[in-house]
Design a protein around this motif. Structure first.
Motif, PDB file in Angstrom:
ATOM      1  N   ARG A  80      32.970 -19.071  -8.350  1.00 24.16           N
ATOM      2  CA  ARG A  80      33.613 -17.787  -8.063  1.00 24.16           C
ATOM      3  C   ARG A  80      35.051 -17.999  -7.589  1.00 24.16           C
ATOM      4  O   ARG A  80      35.966 -17.285  -8.040  1.00 24.16           O
ATOM      5  N   ALA A  87      37.124 -18.926 -10.548  1.00 26.27           N
ATOM      6  CA  ALA A  87      37.435 -17.763 -11.395  1.00 26.27           C
ATOM      7  C   ALA A  87      38.595 -16.954 -10.822  1.00 26.27           C
ATOM      8  O   ALA A  87      39.419 -16.422 -11.568  1.00 26.27           O
ATOM      9  N   GLU A  88      38.658 -16.878  -9.507  1.00 25.71           N
ATOM     10  CA  GLU A  88      39.756 -16.117  -8.889  1.00 25.71           C
ATOM     11  C   GLU A  88      41.097 -16.800  -9.110  1.00 25.71           C
ATOM     12  O   GLU A  88      42.143 -16.128  -9.141  1.00 25.71           O
ATOM     13  N   SER A  92      43.530 -17.365 -14.724  1.00 27.67           N
ATOM     14  CA  SER A  92      44.102 -16.153 -15.334  1.00 27.67           C
ATOM     15  C   SER A  92      43.528 -15.944 -16.723  1.00 27.67           C
ATOM     16  O   SER A  92      43.019 -16.870 -17.357  1.00 27.67           O
ATOM     17  N   LEU A 138      41.172 -13.994 -19.806  1.00 29.29           N
ATOM     18  CA  LEU A 138      39.768 -13.616 -19.994  1.00 29.29           C
ATOM     19  C   LEU A 138      38.800 -14.720 -19.545  1.00 29.29           C
ATOM     20  O   LEU A 138      37.613 -14.457 -19.345  1.00 29.29           O
ATOM     21  N   GLN A 175      38.458 -16.071 -16.775  1.00 28.53           N
ATOM     22  CA  GLN A 175      37.904 -15.886 -15.437  1.00 28.53           C
ATOM     23  C   GLN A 175      36.592 -15.106 -15.463  1.00 28.53           C
ATOM     24  O   GLN A 175      35.712 -15.345 -14.639  1.00 28.53           O
ATOM     25  N   TYR A 176      36.433 -14.212 -16.453  1.00 29.51           N
ATOM     26  CA  TYR A 176      35.183 -13.445 -16.539  1.00 29.51           C
ATOM     27  C   TYR A 176      34.019 -14.352 -16.958  1.00 29.51           C
ATOM     28  O   TYR A 176      32.899 -14.223 -16.450  1.00 29.51           O
ATOM     29  N   ALA A 177      34.322 -15.283 -17.883  1.00 33.83           N
ATOM     30  CA  ALA A 177      33.265 -16.215 -18.314  1.00 33.83           C
ATOM     31  C   ALA A 177      32.852 -17.129 -17.160  1.00 33.83           C
ATOM     32  O   ALA A 177      31.658 -17.377 -16.931  1.00 33.83           O
ATOM     33  N   GLN A 198      33.129 -16.480 -13.993  1.00 28.08           N
ATOM     34  CA  GLN A 198      32.436 -15.683 -12.972  1.00 28.08           C
ATOM     35  C   GLN A 198      30.974 -15.435 -13.354  1.00 28.08           C
ATOM     36  O   GLN A 198      30.068 -15.549 -12.528  1.00 28.08           O
ATOM     37  N   ARG A 199      30.751 -15.117 -14.630  1.00 26.77           N
ATOM     38  CA  ARG A 199      29.374 -14.873 -15.085  1.00 26.77           C
ATOM     39  C   ARG A 199      28.551 -16.162 -15.078  1.00 26.77           C
ATOM     40  O   ARG A 199      27.365 -16.142 -14.789  1.00 26.77           O
ATOM     41  N   GLN A 247      27.408 -16.599 -11.614  1.00 30.45           N
ATOM     42  CA  GLN A 247      26.332 -15.663 -11.242  1.00 30.45           C
ATOM     43  C   GLN A 247      24.984 -16.112 -11.815  1.00 30.45           C
ATOM     44  O   GLN A 247      23.934 -15.795 -11.251  1.00 30.45           O
TER      45      GLN A 247
END
Length: 368
Positions: free
Chosen positions: A254, A257-258, A261, A263, A265-267, A269-270, A273
């Motif tokens: 996490r 991901a922060e 920069s 797209l 970061q979404y991968a 982050q997921r 999770q």
């Protein structure tokens, strides 16, 4: 898996596994055998350094110590011809000579076994009455083992060579065993090949239980413990258990991901999770709210408690330090689990074609 018996079973499994470690550090899970005998309770289980067979000896001899063992994968009986033959006997003397010849043949074989200082014979098939008679006469113990796989394991444990024909054994073909005895365990006669303290590469865990279901559960738990020992033998590193490692990985991803920069970061982050599934399953199996438990674990890890996980106490699991509670997982299991699961996901995402079945051409059948 066996609530209340985990410490007792862990000591049994560790003792059985350490016995089977070779001098060069090798270990095979096949060398730890399980023999289930109905009756008594779980704490009556024990470890035998060697092999245990649920059968009695064939002859009158029930004990042999510091003995040489000859292993035959064939029946110990009169030699059978490959083709059917017919013998024509014209007189009673010919019949008597024929029977005497068979007796002399078996007696000569047993004498040569005795001269080789062999006290135990293992047969992979049936044992003839003549062979049994002469083995009792010369004080040789007879044990029958039906499975060819058990014959191989027994040869491995004793250092013997399996002989395919009924020939006198050479000294290099004989194995050695500290004690071969018939012992009654729970009203079941068992032939036990037990080695000395510093010899042998096979061990047997004699599992006791009041029902077959309990013993089957114990066998599965023992199998898991033996494979855990194999993992630790390859790589002795351990990580915090009870979901602590997964939450720490998710927290690190996490934060990554922060700092990333685009797209990507979404991968990331997921992907982070996805690690929450392990503590969520632990919480749900304990009857707790998974979301609340995960939030508490995140709070503890953010505060610097990197080994905080769901530790079970007398009542309900709580978020505590897993290292102090001795709740650990093997490093190899975590490493390969993450690596293989990620490889499967990447393989699925790389597929850019759809394979679908189309009906064959030709006239369509009429409507019914």
């Amino acid at each position: 898996k066996q609530w209340g018996y985990e410490d007792y079973l862990a000591k049994l499994i560790a003792k059985a596994c350490i016995t089977c470690v070779t001098p060069n550090g090798g270990f095979s899970t096949d060398n730890v055998r399980v023999c289930k005998i109905l009756g008594s309770c779980v704490v009556a289980s024990s470890v035998k350094r060697g092999m245990v067979f649920r059968r009695n000896s064939e002859g009158e001899v029930k004990l042999a110590t510091n003995c040489k063992v000859a292993v035959y994968s064939c029946p110990i009986d009169l030699l059978q011809t490959e083709t059917k033959g017919t013998i024509l006997l014209k007189t009673a003397q010919e019949l008597k000579d024929f029977s005497t010849g068979e007796e002399n043949q078996i007696e000569e074989f047993v004498k040569k076994v005795k001269e080789a200082d062999c006290k135990v014979l293992v047969s992979g098939g049936k044992v003839g009455e003549l062979a049994l008679h002469y083995c009792n006469k010369y004080g040789i113990m007879l044990v029958r083992v039906n499975s060819k796989w058990d014959i191989r394991r027994l040869c491995n444990a004793l250092g013997a060579t399996s002989l395919p024909m009924l020939t006198p054994p050479a000294q290099m073909d004989l194995g050695y065993c500290g004690s071969v005895k018939v012992e009654e365990i729970g009203e079941v006669n068992c032939a036990i090949f037990e080695q000395l303290q510093n010899v042998g590469s096979v061990s047997t865990i004699v599992v006791r239980g009041s029902t077959e279901n309990i013993m089957e559960d114990l066998e599965r738990a023992i199998d898991d413990g033996v494979n855990t020992f194999k993992c630790l033998n390859k790589d002795g590193r351990v990580v915090a258990g009870a979901g602590a490692t997964e939450i720490e990985l998710a927290l690190s991803l996490r934060s990554l991901a922060e700092r990333t920069s685009g797209l990507a970061q979404y991968a990331i982050q997921r992907f982070g999770q996805s690690f929450e599934c392990v503590p969520a399953a632990l919480a749900e199996n304990s009857g707790l709210n998974a979301s609340n438990c995960i939030a508490e674990m995140y709070a503890a890890h953010t505060a610097g408690k990197k080994t905080a996980g769901l530790v079970s106490r007398d009542d309900l699991p709580k978020v505590e330090d897993t290292m102090q509670a001795n709740i650990l997982d093997t490093y190899l299991v975590k490493y390969w689990g993450i690596k293989l699961a990620s490889a499967v996901a990447c393989t699925i995402l790389k597929i850019d074609q759809i394979i679908m079945a189309k009906p064959a051409g030709g006239p369509k059948p009429g409507e019914q």
